[in-house]
Write a protein that holds these residues in place. Structure first.
Motif, PDB file in Angstrom:
ATOM      1  N   GLY A 173       0.805  -1.207   0.000  1.00 17.10           N
ATOM      2  CA  GLY A 173       0.000   0.000   0.000  1.00 17.10           C
ATOM      3  C   GLY A 173       0.843   1.264   0.000  1.00 17.10           C
ATOM      4  N   GLN A 175       0.350   5.892  -0.736  1.00 12.43           N
ATOM      5  CA  GLN A 175      -0.540   7.006  -1.073  1.00 12.43           C
ATOM      6  C   GLN A 175      -0.173   7.615  -2.421  1.00 12.43           C
ATOM      7  OE1 GLN A 175      -0.374  10.554   1.346  1.00 12.43           O
ATOM      8  NE2 GLN A 175      -2.402  11.226   0.723  1.00 12.43           N
ATOM      9  N   LYS A 176      -1.199   7.954  -3.187  1.00 11.51           N
ATOM     10  CA  LYS A 176      -1.026   8.566  -4.502  1.00 11.51           C
ATOM     11  C   LYS A 176      -0.262   9.877  -4.408  1.00 11.51           C
ATOM     12  CE  LYS A 176      -3.754  10.104  -8.511  1.00 11.51           C
ATOM     13  NZ  LYS A 176      -5.135  10.274  -9.042  1.00 11.51           N
ATOM     14  N   VAL A 202      -0.837  -0.959  -4.343  1.00 13.99           N
ATOM     15  CA  VAL A 202      -2.225  -0.617  -4.059  1.00 13.99           C
ATOM     16  C   VAL A 202      -2.233   0.857  -3.660  1.00 13.99           C
ATOM     17  CG1 VAL A 202      -4.274  -1.110  -2.677  1.00 13.99           C
ATOM     18  CG2 VAL A 202      -2.707  -2.971  -3.338  1.00 13.99           C
ATOM     19  N   GLU A 204      -3.788   4.465  -2.875  1.00 14.41           N
ATOM     20  CA  GLU A 204      -4.986   5.100  -2.346  1.00 14.41           C
ATOM     21  C   GLU A 204      -4.837   6.621  -2.374  1.00 14.41           C
ATOM     22  OE1 GLU A 204      -7.601   3.490  -1.666  1.00 14.41           O
ATOM     23  OE2 GLU A 204      -7.072   1.467  -1.013  1.00 14.41           O
ATOM     24  N   GLN A 205      -5.956   7.310  -2.475  1.00 12.98           N
ATOM     25  CA  GLN A 205      -5.938   8.770  -2.489  1.00 12.98           C
ATOM     26  C   GLN A 205      -5.491   9.328  -1.139  1.00 12.98           C
ATOM     27  OE1 GLN A 205      -6.652  10.701  -5.235  1.00 12.98           O
ATOM     28  NE2 GLN A 205      -6.011  12.492  -4.072  1.00 12.98           N
ATOM     29  N   GLU A 206      -5.876   8.657  -0.047  1.00 13.48           N
ATOM     30  CA  GLU A 206      -5.565   9.139   1.293  1.00 13.48           C
ATOM     31  C   GLU A 206      -4.720   8.124   2.053  1.00 13.48           C
ATOM     32  OE1 GLU A 206      -9.309   9.856   3.147  1.00 13.48           O
ATOM     33  OE2 GLU A 206      -9.731  11.651   1.951  1.00 13.48           O
ATOM     34  N   GLN A 207      -3.748   8.632   2.824  1.00 15.94           N
ATOM     35  CA  GLN A 207      -2.898   7.754   3.609  1.00 15.94           C
ATOM     36  C   GLN A 207      -3.707   6.970   4.638  1.00 15.94           C
ATOM     37  OE1 GLN A 207       0.246   6.763   3.440  1.00 15.94           O
ATOM     38  NE2 GLN A 207      -0.079   5.475   5.245  1.00 15.94           N
ATOM     39  N   LYS A 209      -6.487   5.613   4.306  1.00 13.91           N
ATOM     40  CA  LYS A 209      -7.019   4.423   3.652  1.00 13.91           C
ATOM     41  C   LYS A 209      -5.932   3.373   3.447  1.00 13.91           C
ATOM     42  CE  LYS A 209     -10.857   6.737   1.300  1.00 13.91           C
ATOM     43  NZ  LYS A 209     -11.490   7.063  -0.007  1.00 13.91           N
ATOM     44  N   VAL A 210      -4.698   3.837   3.199  1.00 16.32           N
ATOM     45  CA  VAL A 210      -3.577   2.897   3.072  1.00 16.32           C
ATOM     46  C   VAL A 210      -3.384   2.149   4.382  1.00 16.32           C
ATOM     47  CG1 VAL A 210      -1.113   2.675   2.599  1.00 16.32           C
ATOM     48  CG2 VAL A 210      -2.441   4.402   1.378  1.00 16.32           C
ATOM     49  N   SER A 213      -6.113  -0.346   4.948  1.00 13.34           N
ATOM     50  CA  SER A 213      -5.935  -1.516   4.085  1.00 13.34           C
ATOM     51  C   SER A 213      -4.943  -2.499   4.693  1.00 13.34           C
ATOM     52  CB  SER A 213      -5.467  -1.088   2.693  1.00 13.34           C
ATOM     53  OG  SER A 213      -6.473  -0.374   2.013  1.00 13.34           O
TER      54      SER A 213
END
Length: 301
Positions: A173, A175-176, A202, A204-207, A209-210, A213
């Motif tokens: 994971g 962050q974008k 993987v 994700e837009q937000e950390q 969410k990483v 996950s």
């Protein structure tokens, strides 16, 4: 702890949570973090000489708009109200703004949109744990204020036996828009060159969410800036653990438009001022991040 914005005159004596000084509420909800339990107070006052360095158009309005991705605890995240931006970066920049005689107005935005927001004039500055690098310096000015590296994190006990130097075929994971995306891409390329499966990033837009996950088992590990990664481990020590050592340490930079050199210089001088009066060290200690302190606040280092 954080409520409606205070008038600047009432913000010279600040408690640990400096973001209460001028931080506006946000319309966009997001993941919140847990604020620091430290309570050491600081006292910040406007410095007239530094305030004189602020460009006229900003000085006249009395506020400075700040773009930030508030999903990166403990550096910047949303308070329990789901609207107010707080964190270490917020406390630091609010102290800088007070030195310059300004109130801050914080806005939440996607990390990968913030530099564009600076260039378009949407924000006066952006404070969001930006690692200073040559590519970003081509687009904006960056003022160094903190030092961070990259840290890997896995679930407790590392059940999937993740090795950062050999994570081929694993789900990782990230962050974008962060430097860690490039890190993973380089590692994955080495996997393919060695005839192994690429790393499955993987993104994700937000950390936040990483981190979720990883905790839920969706990914085998994650990597992020060291303060953020270690904070996640501290908050979820029964679920997560740090993996390996911190590497590729580099300074964070406050972002201002490329043509705003006067503002960049004023911010650098204000950072020096809060270091000299002890505010800088106190804020870092309040967030447990004193190991990232620097003593060279420079424009485009």
């Amino acid at each position: 702890m954080r409520r409606a914005p205070l008038a600047l005159a009432a913000c010279f004596a600040l408690t640990t949570s400096l973001a209460a000084c001028g931080s506006d509420s946000l319309e966009d909800p997001g993941a919140s973090g847990s604020s620091s339990s430290a309570t050491e107070s600081v006292d910040v006052k406007t410095d007239d000489e530094l305030a004189a360095m602020v460009p006229a158009e900003i000085k006249e309005k009395g506020t400075i708009s700040v773009g930030s991705d508030a999903s990166y605890a403990p550096n910047e995240f949303l308070a329990d109200d789901g609207k107010t931006v707080e964190g270490m970066d917020v406390d630091l920049f609010d102290a800088v703004a007070t030195k310059l005689g300004l109130e801050t107005k914080w806005s939440n935005g996607g990390f990968d949109t913030l530099i564009a927001g600076i260039s378009s004039g949407k924000y006066d500055v952006s404070v969001s744990s930006f690692t200073i690098n040559d590519e970003r310096k081509k687009q904006v000015n960056m003022i160094s204020y903190f030092d961070a590296g990259t840290q890997w994190v896995t679930t407790k006990g590392n059940p999937n036996k993740v090795d950062p130097d050999n994570a081929c075929g694993m789900n990782i994971g990230v962050q974008k828009g962060t430097v860690q995306v490039d890190d993973l891409e380089a590692r994955s390329k080495k996997c393919e060159e060695a005839g192994e499966e690429p790393i499955k990033s993987v993104v994700e837009q937000e950390q936040s969410k990483v981190t979720t996950s990883l905790a839920s088992g969706k990914v085998d590990a994650m990597l992020a800036d060291s303060p953020i990664a270690l904070y996640a481990v501290k908050q979820q020590g029964d679920t997560l653990e740090a993996l390996g050592d911190i590497y590729d340490s580099a300074p964070y930079g406050i972002v201002v438009p490329k043509d705003q050199t006067e503002l960049a210089d004023a911010i650098a001088e204000a950072l020096k001022s809060i270091q000299e009066d002890g505010t800088y060290e106190t804020i870092l200690k309040n967030w447990g991040n004193e190991s990232g302190a620097i003593d060279d606040f420079a424009v485009n280092p």
